[in-house]
Design a protein around this motif. Structure first.
Motif, PDB file in Angstrom:
ATOM      1  N   MET A 116      19.900  16.208  54.638  1.00 22.22           N
ATOM      2  CA  MET A 116      21.284  16.584  54.304  1.00 22.22           C
ATOM      3  C   MET A 116      21.307  17.779  53.339  1.00 22.22           C
ATOM      4  O   MET A 116      22.099  18.692  53.459  1.00 22.22           O
ATOM      5  CB  MET A 116      21.991  15.376  53.655  1.00 22.22           C
ATOM      6  N   ARG A 117      20.391  17.717  52.379  1.00 24.59           N
ATOM      7  CA  ARG A 117      20.329  18.799  51.399  1.00 24.59           C
ATOM      8  C   ARG A 117      19.907  20.119  52.050  1.00 24.59           C
ATOM      9  O   ARG A 117      20.432  21.183  51.729  1.00 24.59           O
ATOM     10  CB  ARG A 117      19.341  18.423  50.298  1.00 24.59           C
ATOM     11  N   SER A 118      18.930  20.025  52.989  1.00 18.41           N
ATOM     12  CA  SER A 118      18.464  21.234  53.670  1.00 18.41           C
ATOM     13  C   SER A 118      19.574  21.849  54.521  1.00 18.41           C
ATOM     14  O   SER A 118      19.690  23.079  54.613  1.00 18.41           O
ATOM     15  CB  SER A 118      17.252  20.913  54.545  1.00 18.41           C
ATOM     16  N   LYS A 119      20.410  20.993  55.148  1.00 19.75           N
ATOM     17  CA  LYS A 119      21.529  21.505  55.944  1.00 19.75           C
ATOM     18  C   LYS A 119      22.549  22.208  55.060  1.00 19.75           C
ATOM     19  O   LYS A 119      23.102  23.252  55.426  1.00 19.75           O
ATOM     20  CB  LYS A 119      22.188  20.363  56.711  1.00 19.75           C
ATOM     21  N   ALA A 120      22.789  21.647  53.882  1.00 10.31           N
ATOM     22  CA  ALA A 120      23.735  22.274  52.951  1.00 10.31           C
ATOM     23  C   ALA A 120      23.219  23.620  52.466  1.00 10.31           C
ATOM     24  O   ALA A 120      23.966  24.596  52.371  1.00 10.31           O
ATOM     25  CB  ALA A 120      23.986  21.343  51.768  1.00 10.31           C
ATOM     26  N   LEU A 121      21.910  23.686  52.179  1.00  7.38           N
ATOM     27  CA  LEU A 121      21.319  24.954  51.751  1.00  7.38           C
ATOM     28  C   LEU A 121      21.372  25.999  52.852  1.00  7.38           C
ATOM     29  O   LEU A 121      21.648  27.185  52.601  1.00  7.38           O
ATOM     30  CB  LEU A 121      19.872  24.720  51.300  1.00  7.38           C
ATOM     31  N   SER A 122      21.099  25.566  54.093  1.00  2.00           N
ATOM     32  CA  SER A 122      21.178  26.486  55.234  1.00  2.00           C
ATOM     33  C   SER A 122      22.598  26.993  55.428  1.00  2.00           C
ATOM     34  O   SER A 122      22.818  28.184  55.697  1.00  2.00           O
ATOM     35  CB  SER A 122      20.690  25.793  56.508  1.00  2.00           C
ATOM     36  N   PHE A 123      23.564  26.090  55.271  1.00  2.00           N
ATOM     37  CA  PHE A 123      24.973  26.496  55.411  1.00  2.00           C
ATOM     38  C   PHE A 123      25.353  27.538  54.355  1.00  2.00           C
ATOM     39  O   PHE A 123      25.988  28.543  54.662  1.00  2.00           O
ATOM     40  CB  PHE A 123      25.872  25.262  55.279  1.00  2.00           C
ATOM     41  N   LEU A 124      24.939  27.301  53.115  1.00  2.00           N
ATOM     42  CA  LEU A 124      25.248  28.251  52.045  1.00  2.00           C
ATOM     43  C   LEU A 124      24.545  29.588  52.272  1.00  2.00           C
ATOM     44  O   LEU A 124      25.120  30.653  52.039  1.00  2.00           O
ATOM     45  CB  LEU A 124      24.825  27.661  50.695  1.00  2.00           C
ATOM     46  N   LYS A 125      23.302  29.516  52.757  1.00  2.00           N
ATOM     47  CA  LYS A 125      22.540  30.740  52.997  1.00  2.00           C
ATOM     48  C   LYS A 125      23.197  31.591  54.074  1.00  2.00           C
ATOM     49  O   LYS A 125      23.400  32.794  53.886  1.00  2.00           O
ATOM     50  CB  LYS A 125      21.106  30.384  53.402  1.00  2.00           C
ATOM     51  N   TYR A 126      23.551  30.959  55.192  1.00  2.00           N
ATOM     52  CA  TYR A 126      24.147  31.723  56.290  1.00  2.00           C
ATOM     53  C   TYR A 126      25.562  32.181  55.949  1.00  2.00           C
ATOM     54  O   TYR A 126      25.986  33.250  56.389  1.00  2.00           O
ATOM     55  CB  TYR A 126      24.137  30.891  57.575  1.00  2.00           C
ATOM     56  N   THR A 127      26.275  31.389  55.165  1.00  2.00           N
ATOM     57  CA  THR A 127      27.602  31.823  54.713  1.00  2.00           C
ATOM     58  C   THR A 127      27.492  33.073  53.846  1.00  2.00           C
ATOM     59  O   THR A 127      28.256  34.036  54.000  1.00  2.00           O
ATOM     60  CB  THR A 127      28.296  30.702  53.924  1.00  2.00           C
ATOM     61  N   PHE A 128      26.523  33.057  52.964  1.00  2.00           N
ATOM     62  CA  PHE A 128      26.293  34.224  52.097  1.00  2.00           C
ATOM     63  C   PHE A 128      25.909  35.450  52.920  1.00  2.00           C
ATOM     64  O   PHE A 128      26.404  36.559  52.680  1.00  2.00           O
ATOM     65  CB  PHE A 128      25.192  33.898  51.087  1.00  2.00           C
ATOM     66  N   LEU A 129      25.029  35.270  53.919  1.00  2.00           N
ATOM     67  CA  LEU A 129      24.601  36.382  54.765  1.00  2.00           C
ATOM     68  C   LEU A 129      25.758  36.932  55.589  1.00  2.00           C
ATOM     69  O   LEU A 129      25.883  38.149  55.790  1.00  2.00           O
ATOM     70  CB  LEU A 129      23.466  35.940  55.681  1.00  2.00           C
ATOM     71  N   ILE A 130      26.626  36.036  56.071  1.00  2.00           N
ATOM     72  CA  ILE A 130      27.792  36.479  56.848  1.00  2.00           C
ATOM     73  C   ILE A 130      28.731  37.294  55.973  1.00  2.00           C
ATOM     74  O   ILE A 130      29.254  38.335  56.394  1.00  2.00           O
ATOM     75  CB  ILE A 130      28.520  35.262  57.456  1.00  2.00           C
ATOM     76  N   LEU A 131      28.947  36.847  54.732  1.00  2.00           N
ATOM     77  CA  LEU A 131      29.810  37.594  53.808  1.00  2.00           C
ATOM     78  C   LEU A 131      29.212  38.965  53.488  1.00  2.00           C
ATOM     79  O   LEU A 131      29.930  39.973  53.452  1.00  2.00           O
ATOM     80  CB  LEU A 131      30.009  36.791  52.519  1.00  2.00           C
ATOM     81  N   CYS A 132      27.902  39.000  53.274  1.00  2.00           N
ATOM     82  CA  CYS A 132      27.240  40.286  53.010  1.00  2.00           C
ATOM     83  C   CYS A 132      27.350  41.224  54.211  1.00  2.00           C
ATOM     84  O   CYS A 132      27.564  42.427  54.051  1.00  2.00           O
ATOM     85  CB  CYS A 132      25.775  40.056  52.662  1.00  2.00           C
ATOM     86  N   SER A 133      27.191  40.669  55.409  1.00  2.00           N
ATOM     87  CA  SER A 133      27.319  41.482  56.625  1.00  2.00           C
ATOM     88  C   SER A 133      28.724  42.038  56.764  1.00  2.00           C
ATOM     89  O   SER A 133      28.919  43.206  57.130  1.00  2.00           O
ATOM     90  CB  SER A 133      26.966  40.646  57.858  1.00  2.00           C
ATOM     91  N   PHE A 134      29.719  41.202  56.451  1.00  2.00           N
ATOM     92  CA  PHE A 134      31.106  41.651  56.537  1.00  2.00           C
ATOM     93  C   PHE A 134      31.375  42.785  55.548  1.00  2.00           C
ATOM     94  O   PHE A 134      32.005  43.796  55.890  1.00  2.00           O
ATOM     95  CB  PHE A 134      32.053  40.482  56.258  1.00  2.00           C
ATOM     96  N   VAL A 135      30.890  42.622  54.321  1.00  2.00           N
ATOM     97  CA  VAL A 135      31.083  43.659  53.303  1.00  2.00           C
ATOM     98  C   VAL A 135      30.412  44.958  53.720  1.00  2.00           C
ATOM     99  O   VAL A 135      30.916  46.055  53.456  1.00  2.00           O
ATOM    100  CB  VAL A 135      30.534  43.172  51.944  1.00  2.00           C
TER     101      VAL A 135
END
Length: 271
Positions: A1-20
């Motif tokens: 569960m923790r690894s899924k949460a970390l993956s979600f945060l990581k990809y969310t951060f990468l998506i935001l960086c890509s958008f910027v």
């Protein structure tokens, strides 16, 4: 569960960086297709005014000539700087002496000097050589790029000395060793340096601003700068078209050489 949460945060951060990262490019494209008023209002969707903006730009300025000026300056600067800086770096790395290390350290210190402080001396130097309003006056100061000397020296640290010794055993001189053995094996480093040198020359503004005095010698950076002050009311649509055109060569170059660029920046060595 923790690894899924970390993956979600990581990809969310990468998506935001890509958008910027991508949003300014999209805004430039959208602005090139809209009128000046729509851009000022903050419209972000594509419009239907691209051909009108392009026509206004072509009618007011000789875009093919200005693009050629920028390409000529950038390509010549890139080629000459790669040759000069890589040979200098090879000498510093493979023919090390106490004096050469002192000279190299002094060169690195020169990187700390702001370029703006060199503008007046460079202008006087080029005026003394009768090169004012000549593209050569922009190319010559850019050839000896200290950062590229540093970059190539770091790359040459991984080059095997055994290959150089083998070349000497076969009777090859230093220049033949450099161009026949070193250069072919360092293509990734040269590709990364070529992209950096080309983009640096293409985006150069301050030196062309004081050296180039007639429109037939202008580069794209000077054209874009002049568009903002060409009239009392800025035509943002025309400016966006000019910026889009100016962006295309560097974008195409990077897309073509991106794999070599990444490999060169990570210091890989390919035979």
């Amino acid at each position: 569960m923790r690894s899924k949460a970390l993956s979600f945060l990581k990809y969310t951060f990468l998506i935001l960086c890509s958008f910027v990262s991508i949003f300014p490019f999209y805004w430039m494209i959208a602005g090139a297709t809209n009128t000046s008023n729509k851009i000022a209002e903050g419209k972000l969707s594509l419009g239907s005014n691209l051909l009108k903006n392009l026509s206004d730009l072509l009618e007011g300025y000789n875009i093919p000539l200005i693009m050629w000026n920028s390409l000529k300056v950038s390509l010549v600067t890139a080629v000459l700087s790669l040759i000069v800086t890589s040979m200098a770096a090879f000498g510093f790395e493979k023919f090390t002496t106490r004096k050469s290390e002192i000279i190299y350290s002094i060169l690195l210190l020169f990187m700390m000097i702001p370029f703006a402080t060199l503008v007046i001396p460079l202008f006087k130097m080029m005026a003394g050589l009768d090169l004012i309003n000549q593209h050569l006056a922009i190319i010559l100061p850019s050839v000896s790029n200290i950062f590229l000397v540093f970059f190539f020296r770091q790359s040459f640290k991984s080059f095997p000395d055994d290959i150089i010794d083998s070349g000497r055993v076969e009777g090859a001189g230093n220049y033949k060793i450099f161009f026949k053995l070193v250069f072919p094996m360092m293509k990734s480093a040269y590709a990364a340096a070529a992209i950096y040198s080309f983009m640096n020359a293409w985006n150069s503004y301050l030196l062309p601003l004081i050296i180039l005095q007639t429109e037939d010698k202008y580069t794209m950076t000077l054209l874009i700068s002049g568009l903002s002050s060409a009239s009392y009311v800025a035509n943002y649509g025309v400016q966006m078209v000019a910026i889009t055109i100016a962006t295309m060569p560097t974008l195409v170059l990077f897309l073509i050489m991106q794999k070599s660029f990444v490999a060169g920046m990570t210091g890989s060595l390919k035979a």
